[in-house]
Design an enzyme around this catalytic site. Structure first.
Site, PDB file in Angstrom:
ATOM      1  CB  THR A 131      -0.885  -0.153   1.223  1.00 35.94           C
ATOM      2  OG1 THR A 131      -1.661   1.146   1.599  1.00 35.94           O
ATOM      3  CG2 THR A 131      -0.033  -0.496   3.064  1.00 35.94           C
ATOM      4  CG  ASP A 132      -1.129   5.543  -1.136  1.00 35.02           C
ATOM      5  OD1 ASP A 132      -1.657   4.698  -0.249  1.00 35.02           O
ATOM      6  OD2 ASP A 132      -1.344   5.750  -1.257  1.00 35.02           O
ATOM      7  CD  GLU A 133      -3.576   3.301   4.105  1.00 33.90           C
ATOM      8  OE1 GLU A 133      -3.554   3.446   4.973  1.00 33.90           O
ATOM      9  OE2 GLU A 133      -4.343   3.297   3.267  1.00 33.90           O
ATOM     10  CE1 TYR A 156      -2.982  -2.720   5.564  1.00 35.76           C
ATOM     11  CE2 TYR A 156      -3.046  -0.547   5.446  1.00 35.76           C
ATOM     12  CZ  TYR A 156      -3.388  -1.734   4.565  1.00 35.76           C
ATOM     13  OH  TYR A 156      -3.507  -2.389   3.790  1.00 35.76           O
ATOM     14  CE  LYS A 160       0.184  -4.182   3.269  1.00 31.79           C
ATOM     15  NZ  LYS A 160       0.274  -6.252   2.636  1.00 31.79           N
ATOM     16  CG  ASN A 186      -6.792  -1.195  -4.965  1.00 32.56           C
ATOM     17  OD1 ASN A 186      -7.174  -1.902  -5.968  1.00 32.56           O
ATOM     18  ND2 ASN A 186      -6.106  -0.069  -5.073  1.00 32.56           N
ATOM     19  N   PRO A 211     -21.451   8.465   8.025  1.00 32.34           N
ATOM     20  CG  PRO A 211     -20.018   6.412   9.022  1.00 32.34           C
ATOM     21  CD  PRO A 211     -20.886   7.424   8.326  1.00 32.34           C
ATOM     22  N   GLY A 289      -4.901   9.318  14.338  1.00 29.21           N
ATOM     23  CA  GLY A 289      -3.875   9.325  13.281  1.00 29.21           C
ATOM     24  C   GLY A 289      -4.380   9.353  11.881  1.00 29.21           C
TER      25      GLY A 289
HETATM   26  P1  NAD Z   1      -9.213  -7.975   2.126  1.00 30.90           P
HETATM   27  O1  NAD Z   1      -9.065  -7.724   3.744  1.00 30.90           O
HETATM   28  O2  NAD Z   1     -10.132  -7.347   0.937  1.00 30.90           O
HETATM   29  O3  NAD Z   1      -9.220  -9.394   1.760  1.00 30.90           O
HETATM   30  C1  NAD Z   1      -7.667  -9.834   2.140  1.00 30.90           C
HETATM   31  C2  NAD Z   1      -7.856 -11.809   2.295  1.00 30.90           C
HETATM   32  O4  NAD Z   1      -6.972 -12.002   2.840  1.00 30.90           O
HETATM   33  C3  NAD Z   1      -9.123 -11.865   2.120  1.00 30.90           C
HETATM   34  O5  NAD Z   1      -9.449 -12.960   1.237  1.00 30.90           O
HETATM   35  C4  NAD Z   1      -9.139 -12.756   3.410  1.00 30.90           C
HETATM   36  O6  NAD Z   1      -9.212 -13.993   4.318  1.00 30.90           O
HETATM   37  C5  NAD Z   1      -7.761 -13.328   3.445  1.00 30.90           C
HETATM   38  N1  NAD Z   1      -6.574 -13.395   4.481  1.00 30.90           N
HETATM   39  C6  NAD Z   1      -6.607 -12.785   6.298  1.00 30.90           C
HETATM   40  N2  NAD Z   1      -5.925 -13.441   6.733  1.00 30.90           N
HETATM   41  C7  NAD Z   1      -5.204 -13.982   5.386  1.00 30.90           C
HETATM   42  C8  NAD Z   1      -4.087 -15.288   7.027  1.00 30.90           C
HETATM   43  N3  NAD Z   1      -3.807 -15.471   7.707  1.00 30.90           N
HETATM   44  N4  NAD Z   1      -4.116 -16.352   6.407  1.00 30.90           N
HETATM   45  C9  NAD Z   1      -4.349 -16.636   4.954  1.00 30.90           C
HETATM   46  N5  NAD Z   1      -5.735 -15.663   4.302  1.00 30.90           N
HETATM   47  C10 NAD Z   1      -5.591 -14.417   5.121  1.00 30.90           C
HETATM   48  O7  NAD Z   1      -8.398  -7.157   1.450  1.00 30.90           O
HETATM   49  P2  NAD Z   1      -7.839  -6.457  -0.081  1.00 30.90           P
HETATM   50  O8  NAD Z   1      -8.334  -5.137  -0.122  1.00 30.90           O
HETATM   51  O9  NAD Z   1      -8.350  -6.844  -1.121  1.00 30.90           O
HETATM   52  O10 NAD Z   1      -6.068  -6.160  -0.199  1.00 30.90           O
HETATM   53  C11 NAD Z   1      -5.364  -6.951  -0.316  1.00 30.90           C
HETATM   54  C12 NAD Z   1      -4.247  -6.485  -0.618  1.00 30.90           C
HETATM   55  O11 NAD Z   1      -3.739  -5.575  -1.083  1.00 30.90           O
HETATM   56  C13 NAD Z   1      -3.743  -6.632   0.456  1.00 30.90           C
HETATM   57  O12 NAD Z   1      -1.988  -6.664   0.781  1.00 30.90           O
HETATM   58  C14 NAD Z   1      -3.442  -4.950   0.872  1.00 30.90           C
HETATM   59  O13 NAD Z   1      -2.588  -4.030   2.368  1.00 30.90           O
HETATM   60  C15 NAD Z   1      -3.283  -4.551   0.236  1.00 30.90           C
HETATM   61  N6  NAD Z   1      -3.877  -3.375  -0.983  1.00 30.90           N
HETATM   62  C16 NAD Z   1      -5.681  -3.015  -0.669  1.00 30.90           C
HETATM   63  C17 NAD Z   1      -4.901  -1.383  -1.105  1.00 30.90           C
HETATM   64  C18 NAD Z   1      -6.751  -1.425  -1.075  1.00 30.90           C
HETATM   65  O14 NAD Z   1      -7.624  -0.321  -1.681  1.00 30.90           O
HETATM   66  N7  NAD Z   1      -7.931  -1.887  -0.479  1.00 30.90           N
HETATM   67  C19 NAD Z   1      -4.513  -0.580  -1.495  1.00 30.90           C
HETATM   68  C20 NAD Z   1      -3.264  -1.397  -2.073  1.00 30.90           C
HETATM   69  C21 NAD Z   1      -2.955  -2.170  -0.814  1.00 30.90           C
HETATM   70  P1  TYD Z   2     -11.000   4.128   3.910  1.00 29.20           P
HETATM   71  O1  TYD Z   2     -11.845   3.283   3.086  1.00 29.20           O
HETATM   72  O2  TYD Z   2     -10.906   3.359   5.521  1.00 29.20           O
HETATM   73  O3  TYD Z   2      -9.576   3.689   3.452  1.00 29.20           O
HETATM   74  P2  TYD Z   2      -8.224   4.562   4.488  1.00 29.20           P
HETATM   75  O4  TYD Z   2      -7.572   4.547   5.339  1.00 29.20           O
HETATM   76  O5  TYD Z   2      -6.853   2.900   4.605  1.00 29.20           O
HETATM   77  O6  TYD Z   2      -7.618   5.232   3.120  1.00 29.20           O
HETATM   78  O7  TYD Z   2     -11.402   5.160   4.416  1.00 29.20           O
HETATM   79  C1  TYD Z   2     -11.171   6.209   3.089  1.00 29.20           C
HETATM   80  C2  TYD Z   2     -11.197   7.811   3.953  1.00 29.20           C
HETATM   81  O8  TYD Z   2     -12.565   7.386   3.987  1.00 29.20           O
HETATM   82  C3  TYD Z   2      -9.693   7.706   4.891  1.00 29.20           C
HETATM   83  O9  TYD Z   2      -9.542   9.530   4.907  1.00 29.20           O
HETATM   84  C4  TYD Z   2     -11.197   7.699   6.345  1.00 29.20           C
HETATM   85  C5  TYD Z   2     -12.561   8.327   5.428  1.00 29.20           C
HETATM   86  N1  TYD Z   2     -13.732   7.172   6.002  1.00 29.20           N
HETATM   87  C6  TYD Z   2     -14.489   8.066   7.133  1.00 29.20           C
HETATM   88  O10 TYD Z   2     -14.483   8.973   6.859  1.00 29.20           O
HETATM   89  N2  TYD Z   2     -15.573   7.509   6.952  1.00 29.20           N
HETATM   90  C7  TYD Z   2     -15.461   6.191   7.361  1.00 29.20           C
HETATM   91  O11 TYD Z   2     -16.720   5.353   8.135  1.00 29.20           O
HETATM   92  C8  TYD Z   2     -14.788   4.950   6.527  1.00 29.20           C
HETATM   93  C9  TYD Z   2     -14.523   4.425   6.835  1.00 29.20           C
HETATM   94  C10 TYD Z   2     -14.235   6.066   5.992  1.00 29.20           C
END
Ligand code: NAD
Ligand code: TYD
Length: 352
Positions: A131-133, A156, A160, A186, A211, A289
């Protein structure tokens, strides 16, 4: 035939990656390893579950012996590692779960790959999806590049960042061939409704308050999930070993502007009067944070691999809304049971 392990393939991004790989690469044997936590859902991938070159394995990456045995049995040529605990708010209430899955789980995969591949890394690749975070928070200007120093703020992003560092360390120390990508937020189909966009879509459908944390001026760079899956495919096949690529949507939105656009689009889809859904917007207590702004400079992947997003945010958001409205049963399933408890803890009890 190459054997490819995809972890987390029942989750949001993972399901799109698994589908793409199964459909595009009949010459690969594809294994999807997922523990099916609250975030993993086999309903996300019913369309490919019977493909002859695809196998689902239920298992936990934190179990070192199980992971080692799996690698010994199948001797994977490539790993795309997406399994993770992925939600910032949950990391604030239970940081250790993030260390276990994101750090120890990644270590177990690295150790298994190193042990099985030994020093013969020819044709092998360990791809860590991140992630970019990890870069922390930007002020009003500037972009994250691949050389921005790591400065994570949430449990988180710290987990990562730690796993990214271990992947790089295994590359430097043992020569493990790796690539890492750091992607922005995403959105799209199959997104679990704990994150901003799907949570708000679900609440708008159900006429529940929206919210918005703090003043709503926090900024994220949004990318449609299928564009991320295309980038992952490209980096896995054409990226250079021991390199990092940033992936982003060139698409920054302040939360409140995004929420207003979402409300407008939902009003149209639901046949509500313009402005109806926006009445649900409620400002609530801020996230501790809370990172002010994320924005990605994706010029490296664009110049070196020719990748760019294929849809505008308006198009991607419309596709996303259409998917949720067409998949009411999916949404009902994932928002029953434990989700209700999570929602109550996170929103009804904590927020004022
Ligand atoms: P998600 O939470 O939707 O899915 C995570 C998956 O991992 C689930 O299917 C879960 O069952 C599985 N999992 C969790 N713990 C596990 C374990 N101990 N063993 C095996 N499987 C396990 O997450 P996502 O949003 O699809 O993200 C996927 C990856 O991409 C992550 O590594 C996340 O850090 C990275 N990422 C996500 C975003 C985003 O915006 N969602 C952006 C950049 C990077
Ligand atoms: P989120 O989808 O949790 O992604 P990330 O924290 O990984 O960026 O949150 C996106 C933005 O939206 C973040 O600035 C937090 C805000 N947010 C709210 O304002 N209300 C909510 O209920 C949630 C889940 C997020």
């Amino acid at each position: 035939m190459k054997k490819i392990l995809i972890t987390g393939g029942a989750g949001f991004i993972g399901s799109h990656v698994v589908r793409r790989f199964v459909n595009r690469y009949p010459n690969y044997q594809i294994y999807n390893l997922d523990a099916l936590t609250y975030a993993g859902n086999l309903e996300n991938i019913t369309d490919i579950e019977n493909a002859p070159h695809y196998t689902f394995v239920k298992g936990d990456i934190t179990d070192a012996d199980f992971i080692h045995a799996l690698f010994e049995k199948h001797r994977f040529d490539g790993v795309l590692h997406l399994a993770a605990e992925s939600h910032v708010d949950r990391s604030i209430t239970d940081p250790l779960a993030f260390v276990k899955t994101n750090v120890i789980g990644t270590m177990n995969l690295l150790n298994a790959a190193k042990a099985i591949w030994k020093d013969n890394f020819e044709g092998k690749r360990f791809y860590h999806i991140s992630t970019d975070e990890v870069y922390g928070s930007l002020g009003a200007t500037g972009l994250f590049t691949e050389t921005t120093p790591y400065d994570p703020n949430s449990p988180y992003s710290a987990s990562k960042a730690s796993s990214d560092h271990f992947v790089r360390a295994y590359g430097e120390t043992y020569g493990l061939p790796y690539v890492i990508t750091n992607c922005s937020n995403n959105y799209g189909p199959n997104h679990f409704p704990e994150k901003l966009i799907p949570l708000f879509i679900n609440n708008i459908i159900n006429n529940k308050p929206l919210p918005v944390y703090g003043d709503g001026k926090y900024t994220r760079d949004w990318l449609f999930v299928e564009d991320h899956a295309v980038a992952i495919d490209l980096v896995f096949h054409e990226g250079k070993n021991h390199e990092t690529y940033n992936i982003g949507g060139f698409n920054e939105w302040q939360n409140i502007d995004l929420v207003k656009l979402l409300c407008q689009q939902m009003d149209k889809k639901l046949g509500r009067a313009d402005g109806e859904s926006a009445k649900l917007i409620t400002y609530v207590k801020d996230r501790p944070g809370h990172d002010l702004r994320y924005a990605i400079d994706a010029s490296k992947i664009n110049k070196e691999l020719g990748w760019e997003p294929s849809v505008t945010f308006e198009q991607g958001l419309e596709k996303t809304i259409d998917w949720y409205l067409a998949n009411e049963a999916w949404l009902k399933n994932v928002t029953s049971g434990d989700y209700q408890k999570y929602y109550e803890q996170q929103y009804d009890k904590q927020q004022s």
